[in-house]
Design an enzyme around this catalytic site. Sequence first.
Site, short mmCIF file in Angstrom:
data_model
loop_
_atom_site.label_atom_id
_atom_site.label_comp_id
_atom_site.label_asym_id
_atom_site.label_seq_id
_atom_site.Cartn_x
_atom_site.Cartn_y
_atom_site.Cartn_z
N HIS A 161 18.33 54.14 -49.42
CA HIS A 161 17.57 53.75 -48.52
C HIS A 161 18.16 54.15 -47.04
O HIS A 161 17.50 54.58 -46.25
CB HIS A 161 17.57 52.23 -48.33
N ILE A 162 19.63 53.78 -47.06
CA ILE A 162 20.15 54.26 -45.71
C ILE A 162 20.47 55.66 -45.67
O ILE A 162 20.01 56.23 -44.48
CB ILE A 162 21.57 53.55 -45.39
N ASP A 181 23.69 63.06 -54.49
CA ASP A 181 23.64 61.88 -54.92
C ASP A 181 23.53 62.06 -56.29
O ASP A 181 22.94 62.95 -56.84
CB ASP A 181 22.08 61.28 -54.41
N ALA A 238 30.26 53.88 -43.46
CA ALA A 238 29.45 52.37 -42.90
C ALA A 238 29.09 51.98 -44.38
O ALA A 238 28.16 51.15 -44.21
CB ALA A 238 28.44 52.85 -42.10
N ASP A 264 33.30 51.60 -40.32
CA ASP A 264 32.78 50.10 -40.16
C ASP A 264 33.12 49.28 -41.14
O ASP A 264 33.18 47.95 -41.10
CB ASP A 264 31.25 50.32 -39.88
N GLU A 269 39.34 43.09 -45.17
CA GLU A 269 38.28 42.81 -43.84
C GLU A 269 38.72 41.27 -43.58
O GLU A 269 38.87 40.35 -44.44
CB GLU A 269 37.19 43.08 -43.97
N HIS A 292 32.47 45.96 -39.31
CA HIS A 292 31.67 45.72 -40.47
C HIS A 292 30.25 45.11 -39.78
O HIS A 292 29.77 44.09 -40.22
CB HIS A 292 32.22 44.79 -41.48
N GLY A 294 27.51 47.23 -39.34
CA GLY A 294 26.39 48.14 -39.27
C GLY A 294 24.86 47.39 -39.58
O GLY A 294 24.06 47.94 -38.88
N GLY A 295 25.01 46.34 -40.15
CA GLY A 295 23.52 45.66 -40.55
C GLY A 295 23.48 44.59 -39.49
O GLY A 295 22.65 43.72 -39.89
N1 LIG Z 1 28.04 48.58 -43.07
C1 LIG Z 1 27.16 47.69 -43.03
O1 LIG Z 1 26.99 46.76 -42.25
C2 LIG Z 1 26.10 48.06 -44.31
C3 LIG Z 1 25.03 47.53 -44.15
C4 LIG Z 1 24.18 47.56 -45.10
C5 LIG Z 1 24.47 48.35 -46.61
N2 LIG Z 1 25.89 48.84 -46.74
C6 LIG Z 1 26.32 49.41 -47.73
O2 LIG Z 1 25.65 50.72 -47.78
C7 LIG Z 1 25.43 50.97 -49.22
C8 LIG Z 1 24.16 51.91 -49.51
O3 LIG Z 1 23.04 51.09 -49.06
P1 LIG Z 1 21.56 51.61 -49.30
O4 LIG Z 1 20.57 50.68 -49.00
O5 LIG Z 1 21.37 53.01 -48.90
O6 LIG Z 1 21.66 51.69 -51.02
P2 LIG Z 1 20.74 52.55 -51.98
O7 LIG Z 1 21.09 51.81 -53.29
O8 LIG Z 1 19.25 52.64 -51.33
O9 LIG Z 1 21.35 53.92 -52.10
C9 LIG Z 1 22.52 54.01 -52.71
C10 LIG Z 1 22.54 55.66 -53.11
O10 LIG Z 1 23.81 55.85 -53.62
C11 LIG Z 1 23.56 56.73 -54.73
N3 LIG Z 1 24.75 56.79 -55.44
C12 LIG Z 1 25.41 55.71 -56.26
N4 LIG Z 1 26.61 56.15 -56.71
C13 LIG Z 1 26.87 57.36 -56.34
C14 LIG Z 1 27.63 58.33 -56.65
N5 LIG Z 1 28.83 57.94 -57.58
N6 LIG Z 1 27.69 59.46 -56.15
C15 LIG Z 1 26.55 59.74 -55.26
N7 LIG Z 1 25.54 58.95 -55.21
C16 LIG Z 1 25.57 57.68 -55.62
C17 LIG Z 1 22.64 56.05 -55.38
O11 LIG Z 1 21.74 57.01 -56.56
C18 LIG Z 1 21.51 55.59 -54.13
O12 LIG Z 1 20.47 56.68 -54.10
C19 LIG Z 1 25.11 49.50 -49.86
O13 LIG Z 1 25.59 49.56 -51.26
C20 LIG Z 1 26.24 48.76 -48.96
O14 LIG Z 1 27.64 48.70 -49.72
C21 LIG Z 1 26.57 48.52 -45.61
O1 LIG Z 2 26.31 41.25 -43.12
C1 LIG Z 2 27.02 41.47 -43.92
O2 LIG Z 2 28.05 40.59 -44.15
C2 LIG Z 2 27.24 42.78 -44.71
C3 LIG Z 2 26.46 43.87 -44.41
C4 LIG Z 2 26.35 44.94 -45.10
O3 LIG Z 2 27.42 45.49 -45.48
C5 LIG Z 2 25.26 44.84 -46.35
O4 LIG Z 2 25.80 45.01 -47.47
O5 LIG Z 2 24.33 44.44 -46.23
#
Ligand SMILES: NC(=O)c1ccc[n+]([C@@H]2O[C@H](COP(=O)([O-])OP(=O)(O)OC[C@H]3O[C@@H](n4cnc5c(N)ncnc54)[C@H](O)[C@@H]3O)[C@@H](O)[C@H]2O)c1
Ligand SMILES: O=C(O)CC[C@@H](O)C(=O)O
Length: 410
Positions: A161-162, A181, A238, A264, A269, A292, A294-295
């Site tokens: 997604h991201i 991926d 992030a 991030d 943490e 942290h 990002g979201g």
């Molecule tokens: N910083 C923040 O505040 C914040 C906010 C939201 C999410 N996140 C983190 O971001 C991550 C990703 O979010 P998303 O919504 O895009 O998740 P998602 O599940 O939509 O996408 C993750 C992608 O990573 C791929 N993947 C998994 N293992 C892998 C590997 N070993 N090598 C290569 N690709 C691999 C998956 O196939 C998938 O396409 C979340 O799991 C979360 O930990 C952080």
């Molecule tokens: O809001 C949080 O604490 C985490 C945000 C982000 O890392 C997530 O996984 O969506």
Amino acid sequence: MTKLSLSKEKIKVVLLEGVHPDAETLFRQDGYHNIHIYKSTPADDELQNILSDTHILGIRSRTQLKGANLAACEKLMAVGTFCIGTNQVDLESCTSKGIPVFNAPFSNTRSVAELVMAEIILLLRGIPEKNAKAHRGQWHKSALHSNETRGKTLGIVGFGHIGSQLCILAEAMGMQVKYFDIENKLPLGNSMAVSSLEDLLPQVDVLSLHVPDTELTRQMIGAKELALLPKGAFLVNAARGLIVDIDALANSLRIGHLNGAAIDVFPEEPASNNDPFESPLLEFDNVILTPHIGGSTQEAQVNIANEVADKLIKYSNNGSTSSAVNFPEVSLPALHADLTRVMHIHENKPGMLEQINHSFSSQKINIAAMYLQTLGEIGYVIMDVNCESSDPIVNQLKDIEGTIRVRVLH
Ligand SMILES: NC(=O)c1ccc[n+]([C@@H]2O[C@H](COP(=O)([O-])OP(=O)(O)OC[C@H]3O[C@@H](n4cnc5c(N)ncnc54)[C@H](O)[C@@H]3O)[C@@H](O)[C@H]2O)c1
Ligand SMILES: O=C(O)CC[C@@H](O)C(=O)O
């Protein structure tokens, strides 16, 4: 209105880590008033005390629902992670205890992608260093190491997604996107999939990580991988703190191999805003450090609060488990006024359904509707039935070997 086996007044809802207040509002509007709100994560002793009589728990990324914390949850019925990540929860143990876990899989996606895009621009222009110097009273007007994003290559690890949302923003800025991926993902726009991380690394100007925290991704960017990035490249993380070897990153910055980074998420943490933040990256002016967030936008937090609270309420009120991350998914219709809904969570093994059916037939209870879904080790059967009192059938169902939990709605 449907009555729950445990009345809504008695169901204790705990929301930790400053979950957006819309979640509390949604619970209250639905008749849940035993709600306890905490701005951060209490220390383990206090947390375990709180959890011992909690039925519905809402957390964000900080609270570790594992080991002793999870063992303390004697009455826990459902968990909501008010974020995307669920690595802070022992999902397997929750499943075996019959506890569904819900998250918000894309409510903060755009917020993360926007922040990362902004950081890429700032890094390529050398803004973090110039900003730090200006704060110290130094004037550093120079175009050296200052570049446009247009025409640069962005490497994305994890095109979910991201990652894919970031791709759209980066392409709009004129960047060439290459991604890796483990799954076969549709290339968006002009982006190109690369078959391995090792192949991707030498090709990029900026590398951005968007994979979940798993056994495969932990420490996936260490000294070897950083060395494969071209000299002068930038790293953005992030995703999750353990994905990058933070000491190796500090070293790469110290020797001037990487030209900067935006981080991030960290291996450790602080539990709350009052706790100190320590990191080997503090010394670097060319690193953007964010807590942290990002979201953490109003838009994302409101969306998350409503999405996850809604899923928890639906599960509590009618048994629906749509989009649970660890549980058989069942989307159930409203319960007919004359019927009782019996929900049976059990070990997924041969003969369970036969024994459940036998329990109803031996008590001459007519089944009006039946739903079954299994996922791995667990099965979830829901029966809408005609019966005067549910106690006898509930007791008989509880006696079936392999039963994990029985709930009833009237
Ligand atoms: N910083 C923040 O505040 C914040 C906010 C939201 C999410 N996140 C983190 O971001 C991550 C990703 O979010 P998303 O919504 O895009 O998740 P998602 O599940 O939509 O996408 C993750 C992608 O990573 C791929 N993947 C998994 N293992 C892998 C590997 N070993 N090598 C290569 N690709 C691999 C998956 O196939 C998938 O396409 C979340 O799991 C979360 O930990 C952080
Ligand atoms: O809001 C949080 O604490 C985490 C945000 C982000 O890392 C997530 O996984 O969506």
